[in-house]
Write a protein that holds these residues in place. Structure first.
Motif, PDB file in Angstrom:
ATOM      1  N   GLY A 648       0.786  -1.224   0.000  1.00 24.36           N
ATOM      2  CA  GLY A 648       0.000   0.000   0.000  1.00 24.36           C
ATOM      3  C   GLY A 648       0.814   1.268   0.000  1.00 24.36           C
ATOM      4  N   ALA A 649       2.129   1.166  -0.098  1.00 27.92           N
ATOM      5  CA  ALA A 649       2.988   2.352  -0.129  1.00 27.92           C
ATOM      6  C   ALA A 649       3.051   2.911  -1.545  1.00 27.92           C
ATOM      7  N   SER A 650       3.017   4.226  -1.651  1.00 28.71           N
ATOM      8  CA  SER A 650       3.119   4.878  -2.956  1.00 28.71           C
ATOM      9  C   SER A 650       4.513   4.655  -3.545  1.00 28.71           C
ATOM     10  N   VAL A 651       4.560   4.228  -4.792  1.00 30.55           N
ATOM     11  CA  VAL A 651       5.823   3.969  -5.484  1.00 30.55           C
ATOM     12  C   VAL A 651       6.149   5.082  -6.475  1.00 30.55           C
ATOM     13  N   ARG A 671      10.195   2.045 -12.309  1.00 36.72           N
ATOM     14  CA  ARG A 671      11.061   2.764 -11.372  1.00 36.72           C
ATOM     15  C   ARG A 671      10.214   3.585 -10.404  1.00 36.72           C
ATOM     16  N   ASP A 672      10.817   3.900  -9.227  1.00 39.72           N
ATOM     17  CA  ASP A 672      10.110   4.724  -8.258  1.00 39.72           C
ATOM     18  C   ASP A 672      10.390   6.198  -8.513  1.00 39.72           C
ATOM     19  N   GLU A 673       9.964   7.065  -7.599  1.00 39.00           N
ATOM     20  CA  GLU A 673      10.123   8.507  -7.778  1.00 39.00           C
ATOM     21  C   GLU A 673      11.580   8.921  -7.882  1.00 39.00           C
ATOM     22  N   ASN A 674      12.480   8.145  -7.287  1.00 33.47           N
ATOM     23  CA  ASN A 674      13.904   8.468  -7.307  1.00 33.47           C
ATOM     24  C   ASN A 674      14.650   7.762  -8.420  1.00 33.47           C
ATOM     25  N   GLY A 675      13.908   7.105  -9.324  1.00 37.56           N
ATOM     26  CA  GLY A 675      14.540   6.443 -10.445  1.00 37.56           C
ATOM     27  C   GLY A 675      15.094   5.072 -10.144  1.00 37.56           C
ATOM     28  N   PRO A 677      15.014   1.105  -9.827  1.00 41.94           N
ATOM     29  CA  PRO A 677      14.223   0.000 -10.384  1.00 41.94           C
ATOM     30  C   PRO A 677      13.510  -0.766  -9.270  1.00 41.94           C
ATOM     31  N   GLN A 678      12.282  -1.154  -9.527  1.00 46.14           N
ATOM     32  CA  GLN A 678      11.496  -1.912  -8.568  1.00 46.14           C
ATOM     33  C   GLN A 678      11.513  -3.397  -8.923  1.00 46.14           C
ATOM     34  N   ALA A 679      11.317  -4.219  -7.915  1.00 42.79           N
ATOM     35  CA  ALA A 679      11.360  -5.663  -8.112  1.00 42.79           C
ATOM     36  C   ALA A 679      10.156  -6.135  -8.917  1.00 42.79           C
ATOM     37  N   SER A 680      10.332  -7.250  -9.615  1.00 43.93           N
ATOM     38  CA  SER A 680       9.217  -7.855 -10.333  1.00 43.93           C
ATOM     39  C   SER A 680       8.135  -8.266  -9.340  1.00 43.93           C
ATOM     40  N   GLY A 681       6.889  -8.189  -9.778  1.00 44.31           N
ATOM     41  CA  GLY A 681       5.799  -8.604  -8.908  1.00 44.31           C
ATOM     42  C   GLY A 681       4.515  -7.881  -9.230  1.00 44.31           C
ATOM     43  N   ILE A 682       3.550  -8.023  -8.308  1.00 49.86           N
ATOM     44  CA  ILE A 682       2.237  -7.423  -8.476  1.00 49.86           C
ATOM     45  C   ILE A 682       2.225  -6.033  -7.842  1.00 49.86           C
ATOM     46  N   TYR A 683       1.703  -5.062  -8.568  1.00 53.94           N
ATOM     47  CA  TYR A 683       1.518  -3.701  -8.097  1.00 53.94           C
ATOM     48  C   TYR A 683       0.076  -3.290  -8.400  1.00 53.94           C
TER      49      TYR A 683
END
Length: 702
Positions: A648-651, A671-675, A677-683
């Protein structure tokens, strides 16, 4: 060294010094040799956030003597210098590496890594002084010097822009929105490029191809993967003594009204050719412009527009012998043409422009003329029948080398004319198309600077009004470059000018586009000394009408007409393929800020006709599968789009703008707000339209 013998980065365009059409690389001023001072200044520009003031800068200079968590450097497998900022946690950019870092004495096979805790190590490349943040992965080290305007277009058909740059040493680069080379690029051609590339769908496959022309006189066409299209390159005039270098941008469009594009090219001898998609010359071509008595080379590009109301475009060329020509697709001259300039003033140096500047809803042709026989440099204007417009020409303080740009800046019924001059004290004018007089607040003067390129017109600050941007070069011993911008009333925009130090040259027009498909505008600029391609993120939304003249030639096809401003923007585009929908997901267990608190957007809701919010569709890329979020607006609506993780955290906030009606596809690069990379998975993404919202699942695979 005496001042008058110092090398100058205000070197003339190679065309002005071409002897027998040879094109040596221009002599450039030497860069400063004090590596330590350059390093200290560059470190400050990277590590000190913009806007902290002189006192903080002074404190930062003193603190350099203390250990700092400085950037680190690596050499990648292509020999580029990668600079990482560990303070802010992102890649600063990719640069051409110093020779001593890539030599055979490298201690590590396959590259070296230099951790830099005390600010020691290689010279950092020049970092632009601006509060605008560069796109992640930029600046990019081009394969060679770039003296022409970049071409920005969706060449990979992925909803995001790619940038094409043609280098003076024969390389052609194609890079993505994150600064990576596209597969199959760069391409090396045994040629030199001083003509900007253009992009058009040549073969009808719904993908754009790249067309460019070189100093050999050849015209090249490339499809996906850097492969030359069959039938190209064309080498016009090689068997008839008409071949010559090409300095002018090729222009592409449907000339004969058959639904397929043609390519128009004019070379330095004033020979005009039109080719079909297979590289064959059309009947009726070439046309040869009269040779001027002064022997000036033809540098102005062709412009394409419908002048006579018949299907297809006409070709407009401004020549060096004081005449402007208009031809149909078969080489037939339009009635009333050629038009003649005052005192037969040469007009073949600066690009012409086509648009309605007098408000009669018919196209007009605007050209910049050189001074001759005691008559000053001028801007002349003609109607579609070759007749001079009332109130024109307008005298200029100096000659114009780049060309004119058109847009309805004042918001009335006619377009205004933006034109810039060369010389040690350049001027930028914004002229009323109906009176040929400067608008209030204009002209603007630039002491000890020159402007060699066409102005850019776009909404650069997001206030829904158009702005004007130019690249200037200082004319002193130490040459620097600036990107300067002002609003319609001549007021300098916030965060401008962007300063490019260290003997840098920006000879060509920058380009404005939504490079990464996030709905915001970027400003792209190529340099000739450090061979860099920059992309700054502006504080403006990219929407229809905000980019009337976003690059040289008004668009990727380089048609030089306001009609080309109707080109498809990257942010508002039709969905071309329907991918599989993501599975439905029960959001009742999610926090309220994710699950949504507004009216349902389900198809059965009372207002479902206003917007459609289908599930995210996967987009396959080189590094994995990234989600694309499509939706449709029936009317002007405030839109907010946020990606959340499973906790539930904003990415990432992808959108927070008011958008006009249309179909949209928003791409998330993982990618998040800081550029990071985010892990693979469900968002999940939450789409909020006014007081209504919807939440959908999306899948990120790498």
């Amino acid at each position: 060294m005496e001042p008058d013998s110092a090398p100058s980065a205000h070197a003339p365009h190679p065309a002005h010094a071409a002897a027998g059409f040879e094109s040596p690389r221009p002599a450039l001023a030497a860069r400063p040799h004090d590596r330590s001072s350059r390093l200290r200044l560059a470190l400050l520009r990277i590590l000190v956030p913009a806007g902290l003031g002189i006192a903080l800068l002074s404190s930062a200079v003193a603190s350099l003597a203390q250990p700092i968590a400085g950037p680190s450097f690596e050499i990648d497998d292509r020999g580029r210098l990668l600079v990482f900022d560990h303070v802010r946690g992102f890649l600063v950019g990719r640069f051409r590496a110093p020779a001593y870092m890539t030599g055979a004495e490298s201690p590590e096979e396959g590259g070296i890594s230099l951790e830099n805790p005390r600010g020691l190590g290689p010279d950092l490349p020049a970092v632009a002084l601006t509060s605008f943040r560069e796109r992640l992965g930029f600046p990019v080290a081009c394969s060679g010097p770039v003296a022409v305007s970049p071409c920005i277009a969706d060449l990979e058909d992925d909803g995001r822009m790619e940038a094409v740059v043609a280098c003076t040493d024969g390389w052609i680069d194609l890079v993505t929105a994150i600064g990576e080379p596209v597969k199959g690029w760069p391409v090396k051609i045994e040629d030199e490029f001083y003509a900007p590339p253009c992009a058009i769908d040549l073969n009808g496959d719904r993908r754009l191809e790249i067309v460019t022309a070189g100093m050999s006189g050849k015209v090249y066409a490339f499809e996906r993967g850097g492969v030359q299209i069959s039938g190209w390159p064309a080498h016009p005039g090689s068997d008839a003594g008409l071949a010559a270098p090409v300095f002018a941008a090729p222009a592409a469009g449907d000339l004969n009204g058959d639904g397929a594009p043609e390519v128009c090219v004019v070379n330095a001898k004033g020979v005009v050719w039109v080719f079909d998609a297979d590289g064959a010359s059309l009947p009726g071509w070439p046309q040869v412009l009269p040779s001027p008595e002064h022997g000036a080379l033809q540098l102005a590009s062709p412009a394409l527009a419908d002048l006579d109301g018949r299907p297809g475009f006409e070709v407009v060329i401004a020549g060096q012998a004081g005449r402007i020509y208009a031809w149909r697709f078969n080489g037939e001259t339009l009635p009333g043409w050629p038009a003649v300039t005052s005192n037969l003033a040469p007009a073949g140096t600066a690009d012409p422009a086509i648009g309605d500047i007098d408000g009669d809803r018919h196209p007009d042709i605007v050209v910049a003329c050189a001074p001759t026989n005691g008559v000053p440099a001028r801007v002349a204007a003609f109607d579609a029948g070759g007749r001079p417009l009332r109130g024109w020409p307008c005298d200029l303080p100096e000659e114009c080398n780049g060309g004119v740009a058109l847009a309805n800046v004042a918001g009335d019924v006619a377009a205004e004319v933006a034109v810039a001059t060369i010389g040690g004290n350049a001027s930028l004018l914004l002229l009323d198309g109906r009176t040929a007089r400067p608008l209030p607040g204009w002209p603007k003067h630039f002491s000890d600077q020159t402007i060699n390129a066409v102005p850019l017109i776009a909404d650069l600050d997001g206030d829904a009004d158009l702005d004007i941007c130019v690249a200037t070069i200082s004319t002193g011993r130490e040459t620097h470059a600036w990107l300067w911008a002002a609003d319609a009333e001549g007021r300098e925009l916030r965060a401008f000018p962007i300063f490019l130090p260290y003997e840098e040259i920006v000879r060509a027009t920058p380009a404005a586009s939504d490079v990464d498909g996030d709905g915001n505008l970027e400003l792209v600029c190529a340099t000739e000394v450090s061979d860099n391609l920059h992309a700054w993120e502006l504080e403006a939304i990219c929407e229809p009408g905000s980019l009337p003249w976003p690059a040289q030639g008004a668009g990727p096809a380089r048609q030089g007409a306001l009609a080309d401003a109707a080109l498809e923007t990257p942010f508002v585009k039709e969905a071309r393929t329907e991918g599989p929908s993501a599975p439905s997901f029960d959001t009742s267990s999610l926090p309220p800020e994710i699950a949504g608190e507004g009216t349902s957007l389900d198809p059965g809701s009372a207002r479902a006709d206003e917007v459609q919010a289908p599930a995210a569709r996967p987009r396959e890329g080189e590094a994995g599968i990234f989600p694309t979020i499509p939706f449709t607006l029936e009317r002007d609506t405030p839109v907010r789009l946020i990606v959340f993780n499973i906790q539930g955290a904003s990415v990432r906030k992808l959108l927070d703008h008011r958008l006009p009606a249309g179909r949209y596809e928003i791409f998330w690069d993982g990618r998040d707000e800081n550029g990071r990379p985010q892990a693979s998975g469900i968002y999940f993404y939450q789409l909020v339209l006014g007081d209504r919202s919807a939440t959908r699942q999306l899948l990120l695979l790498k």
